[in-house]
Design a protein around this motif. Structure first.
Motif, short mmCIF file in Angstrom:
data_model
loop_
_atom_site.label_atom_id
_atom_site.label_comp_id
_atom_site.label_asym_id
_atom_site.label_seq_id
_atom_site.Cartn_x
_atom_site.Cartn_y
_atom_site.Cartn_z
N ASP A 74 71.08 33.52 79.15
CA ASP A 74 72.23 34.42 79.31
C ASP A 74 72.59 34.61 80.78
OD1 ASP A 74 70.22 36.12 80.19
OD2 ASP A 74 70.40 37.53 78.52
N GLU A 75 71.84 34.03 81.70
CA GLU A 75 72.20 34.07 83.11
C GLU A 75 73.14 32.93 83.50
OE1 GLU A 75 69.12 34.72 85.93
OE2 GLU A 75 67.93 35.98 84.59
N PHE A 76 73.51 32.08 82.53
CA PHE A 76 74.36 30.92 82.77
C PHE A 76 75.72 31.10 82.11
CE2 PHE A 76 70.12 29.45 83.48
CZ PHE A 76 70.21 28.44 84.42
N SER A 77 76.69 30.32 82.55
CA SER A 77 77.99 30.29 81.88
C SER A 77 77.81 29.79 80.45
CB SER A 77 78.95 29.38 82.64
OG SER A 77 78.52 28.02 82.53
N ALA A 78 78.83 30.00 79.63
CA ALA A 78 78.72 29.62 78.22
C ALA A 78 78.45 28.12 78.06
CB ALA A 78 80.00 30.00 77.48
N GLY A 79 79.20 27.29 78.78
CA GLY A 79 79.00 25.85 78.68
C GLY A 79 77.64 25.41 79.16
N ALA A 80 77.19 25.98 80.28
CA ALA A 80 75.87 25.63 80.81
C ALA A 80 74.76 26.06 79.87
CB ALA A 80 75.69 26.26 82.19
N ALA A 81 74.92 27.24 79.27
CA ALA A 81 73.91 27.73 78.33
C ALA A 81 73.83 26.85 77.09
CB ALA A 81 74.21 29.17 77.94
N LEU A 82 74.99 26.43 76.56
CA LEU A 82 74.99 25.54 75.40
C LEU A 82 74.31 24.22 75.72
CD1 LEU A 82 78.58 26.19 74.03
CD2 LEU A 82 76.44 26.64 72.81
N ALA A 83 74.61 23.68 76.91
CA ALA A 83 73.99 22.41 77.30
C ALA A 83 72.49 22.57 77.49
CB ALA A 83 74.64 21.90 78.59
N ALA A 84 72.07 23.68 78.06
CA ALA A 84 70.64 23.92 78.26
C ALA A 84 69.92 24.06 76.92
CB ALA A 84 70.42 25.17 79.11
N ARG A 85 70.55 24.76 75.98
CA ARG A 85 69.95 24.92 74.65
C ARG A 85 69.83 23.57 73.96
NH1 ARG A 85 66.90 28.57 72.88
NH2 ARG A 85 68.38 30.27 73.31
N TRP A 86 70.88 22.76 74.03
CA TRP A 86 70.84 21.42 73.44
C TRP A 86 69.73 20.60 74.09
CZ3 TRP A 86 71.48 16.71 75.89
CH2 TRP A 86 71.55 15.59 75.05
N THR A 87 69.59 20.70 75.40
CA THR A 87 68.54 19.95 76.10
C THR A 87 67.16 20.41 75.66
OG1 THR A 87 70.02 19.68 78.01
CG2 THR A 87 67.69 19.22 78.35
N GLN A 88 66.97 21.71 75.52
CA GLN A 88 65.69 22.22 75.03
C GLN A 88 65.34 21.64 73.66
OE1 GLN A 88 66.41 26.47 75.13
NE2 GLN A 88 65.27 26.72 77.04
N GLU A 89 66.36 21.46 72.83
CA GLU A 89 66.13 21.00 71.46
C GLU A 89 65.93 19.49 71.35
OE1 GLU A 89 69.62 22.47 69.59
OE2 GLU A 89 68.88 24.54 69.43
N THR A 90 66.36 18.75 72.38
CA THR A 90 66.35 17.29 72.27
C THR A 90 65.43 16.60 73.28
OG1 THR A 90 68.27 17.10 73.74
CG2 THR A 90 68.69 17.23 71.37
N ILE A 91 65.05 17.27 74.35
CA ILE A 91 64.28 16.62 75.40
C ILE A 91 62.90 16.20 74.89
CG2 ILE A 91 63.27 18.75 76.33
CD1 ILE A 91 63.75 17.54 79.15
#
Length: 243
Positions: A74-91
């Motif tokens: 929640d410290e990131f912009s919406a787009g950055a947070a979505l990308a970070a969440r996707w990366t957490q799920e796929t890395i």
């Protein structure tokens, strides 16, 4: 020693591969990465693998810290947070383990290395002479490399003078022999200075020079990869504009 300095790759495999080819052509002795290996792009595993293979020094950026769970999304912009969440799920597990071993600064090289700044290695965007002045006041080295802002630039301060600086263009060559310096190579994976080409820096710590470089890469392929993973369209669209 001739060192290629890169930052803010953000999972953009196409840009990183192009820069690595360019670095090989100039025969740099080492590769230093100032962080944000992952973030907005669609190929985090490939980018981590390439940096792990070629970089002598690798730092953790704020996006890397977010993916490994050290910073709330929640410290990131919406787009950055979505990308970070996707990366957490796929890395991949080994890529995440590599990110977990990185720090946001390194102070035992010939120059200071920070993801963001000497005052705040994780978050500070150094984009004004005043900010540079405050960074010089705490800088342990005469020369430091910083990333995070996605803008290729330099700041300098001579004895008894205020800090000055400017954005840097492809082909700019600086003489670093005198004064204090902050050098930002710009972003490999998502430039924000109006030039969509991947940015990087060639630093010579024997001659004390710095050469700024921009490298063409397949922007359309990088954007298509983002869309294929159903990440926000804005993350793909901005690549062509360098914003």
């Amino acid at each position: 020693m001739r060192v290629a300095v890169v930052s803010d790759i953000h999972g953009n495999r196409q840009a990183l591969e192009a820069v690595l080819d360019a670095v090989e052509a100039v025969t740099a002795d080492e590769l230093w990465c100032l962080g944000d290996l992952v973030g907005y792009g669609a190929d985090p595993d490939a980018c981590v693998a390439l940096i792990r293979r070629y970089a002598t020094v690798s730092l953790a950026g704020n996006h890397d810290l977010a993916v490994r769970g050290d910073i709330p999304l929640d410290e990131f912009s919406a787009g950055a947070a979505l990308a970070a969440r996707w990366t957490q799920e796929t890395i991949a597990a080994d890529a995440l383990d590599y990110l977990r071993g990185l720090e946001s600064q390194k102070l035992d090289e010939a120059v200071g290395l920070y993801h963001a700044s000497p005052r705040d290695p994780v978050w500070e965007y150094v984009l004004s002479p005043l900010q540079a002045e405050l960074c010089f006041d705490v800088l342990r080295h005469r020369v430091a490399c910083i990333g995070h802002s996605h803008v290729a630039l330099s700041y300098t301060r001579g004895a008894g003078r205020a800090a000055t600086g400017e954005k840097r263009l492809d082909g700019d060559l600086l003489d670093l022999a005198d004064g204090e310096w902050l050098l930002n190579p710009g972003s490999v994976g998502q430039p924000r200075d109006g030039d969509p080409r991947a940015g990087w820096l060639l630093l010579d710590t024997d001659a004390w020079t710095a050469a700024f470089h921009r490298t063409e890469y397949d922007v359309a392929a990088a954007a298509a990869a983002i869309r294929r993973e159903r990440l926000p369209d804005s993350l793909a669209d901005r690549l062509a504009h360098g914003q």
